[in-house]
Scaffold this active site. Structure first.
Site, PDB file in Angstrom:
ATOM      1  N   HIS A  57       0.822  -1.214   0.000  1.00 32.37           N
ATOM      2  CA  HIS A  57       0.000   0.000   0.000  1.00 32.37           C
ATOM      3  C   HIS A  57       0.851   1.257   0.000  1.00 32.37           C
ATOM      4  O   HIS A  57       2.090   1.197   0.080  1.00 32.37           O
ATOM      5  CB  HIS A  57      -0.959  -0.008   1.200  1.00 32.37           C
ATOM      6  N   CYS A  93       3.180  -5.070   6.742  1.00 33.64           N
ATOM      7  CA  CYS A  93       2.816  -4.728   5.362  1.00 33.64           C
ATOM      8  C   CYS A  93       3.977  -4.042   4.643  1.00 33.64           C
ATOM      9  O   CYS A  93       4.965  -3.650   5.253  1.00 33.64           O
ATOM     10  CB  CYS A  93       1.583  -3.830   5.346  1.00 33.64           C
TER      11      CYS A  93
END
Length: 317
Positions: free
Chosen positions: A191, A207
């Site tokens: 992301h 992440c």
């Protein structure tokens, strides 16, 4: 006909690219007549003269680098007030990770992502932020299972107390940034970020984060179903013009007891030991500065990715 198709694919990949999304050609095998070696070293070193009020973080971002790539090359330089007028080498050259060369490959020790386009024979590369100590980004082979623009962050139960919220709506407070690509391992994804200076650092809960300007391009070129392989290669080897290159990074998660022994064993498996200049290998291991350096000369046919490349394993569900 095949050449025309390849050129068309290459044009599409290159369309609209900027300095930080350049596509580099690579080659995994020797030419048919043996006159050209594989090319698994991409990019080129650049130079930059520090301007007034420029920081190393500014310079890194301007050249499509993570902060770590400047920090390990200049460990003694103050990142906030480097001397104006100082001439710096910009490490925009990389050895490709030794993988299946499909889809997306993420190499955690260098904090860098590679997006392969095998049909066009080109690769793009982006710096990333990864999981902090005790929140390590998991190794494995996954696939992209969802894509969202302006995502809402559904805070995992394990960190809701730390964050103080169950959800964070789209906007400047959202650590997911503007785009989210969810992976087939639950809770993990690739992301954007609302904190660009975290790129090139161990900052997340596992992440993978990209600069805001990078995630937009990456999102466009990465559909659902794209394989994502996450590897751990602090030392990489590549070939260009019959020269054997070595690129060394720190071991951020402390997974390797003896990096020299690990490196030599890896070279033996690749049948490259006979090509080495050991003094150069030891110097690269000492510096660990992320810059590819020549450590030997290869003979025609030695180190061919055609023979040694690893097949892409099946993606985890």
């Amino acid at each position: 006909m095949l050449t025309a198709i390849r050129v068309l694919i290459l044009v599409c990949v290159l369309a609209g690219q900027s300095a930080w999304s350049q596509a580099y050609e690579y080659r995994l095998e020797y030419s048919r007549e043996g006159s050209e070696s594989p090319k698994t070293v991409i990019g080129f070193l650049q130079s930059h003269r520090v301007a007034e009020d420029e920081t190393l973080l500014d310079i890194a971002r301007d050249y499509g680098l993570g902060y770590n790539e400047m920090e390990i090359l200049y460990p003694d330089l103050d990142p906030w007030i480097p001397k104006t007028g100082l001439e710096l080498t910009i490490p925009t050259r990389w050895v490709l990770p030794r993988t299946g060369h499909f889809g997306v490959v993420i190499n955690l020790p260098e904090l860098r992502l590679y997006r392969f386009f095998p049909k066009a024979g080109v690769v793009k590369t982006y710096p990333i932020g990864i999981g902090d100590i005790n929140w390590e980004t998991p190794l494995g082979v996954y696939r992209v299972v969802e894509r969202r623009v302006k995502p809402t962050w559904r805070v995992p139960l394990s960190i809701q107390k730390e964050v103080g919220k169950k959800t964070v709506p789209p906007g400047p407070e959202n650590p997911l940034g503007s785009h989210w690509l969810g992976l087939s391992t639950p809770g993990y994804g690739i992301h954007g970020t609302n904190f660009p200076w975290g790129v090139g650092r161990l900052v997340s809960h596992g992440c993978i984060r990209l600069y805001p300007e990078h995630i937009v391009r990456f999102f466009e070129e990465t559909p659902v179903g794209t394989p994502v392989e996450i590897v751990y290669e602090p030392v990489k080897f590549g070939i260009d013009k019959f020269e054997l290159y070595m690129e060394v990074h720190p071991d951020p998660y402390g997974r390797i007891d003896n990096l020299r022994d690990w490196t030599i064993e890896r070279l033996r498996r690749l049948e490259l030991v006979q090509c080495l200049l050991m003094d150069e290998v030891d110097e690269a291991l000492r510096r660990r500065d992320g810059v590819p350096v020549v450590v030997g000369i290869v003979k025609r046919g030695v180190g061919s990715e055609q023979q040694n490349r690893r097949r892409m394993p099946a993606a985890s569900r």
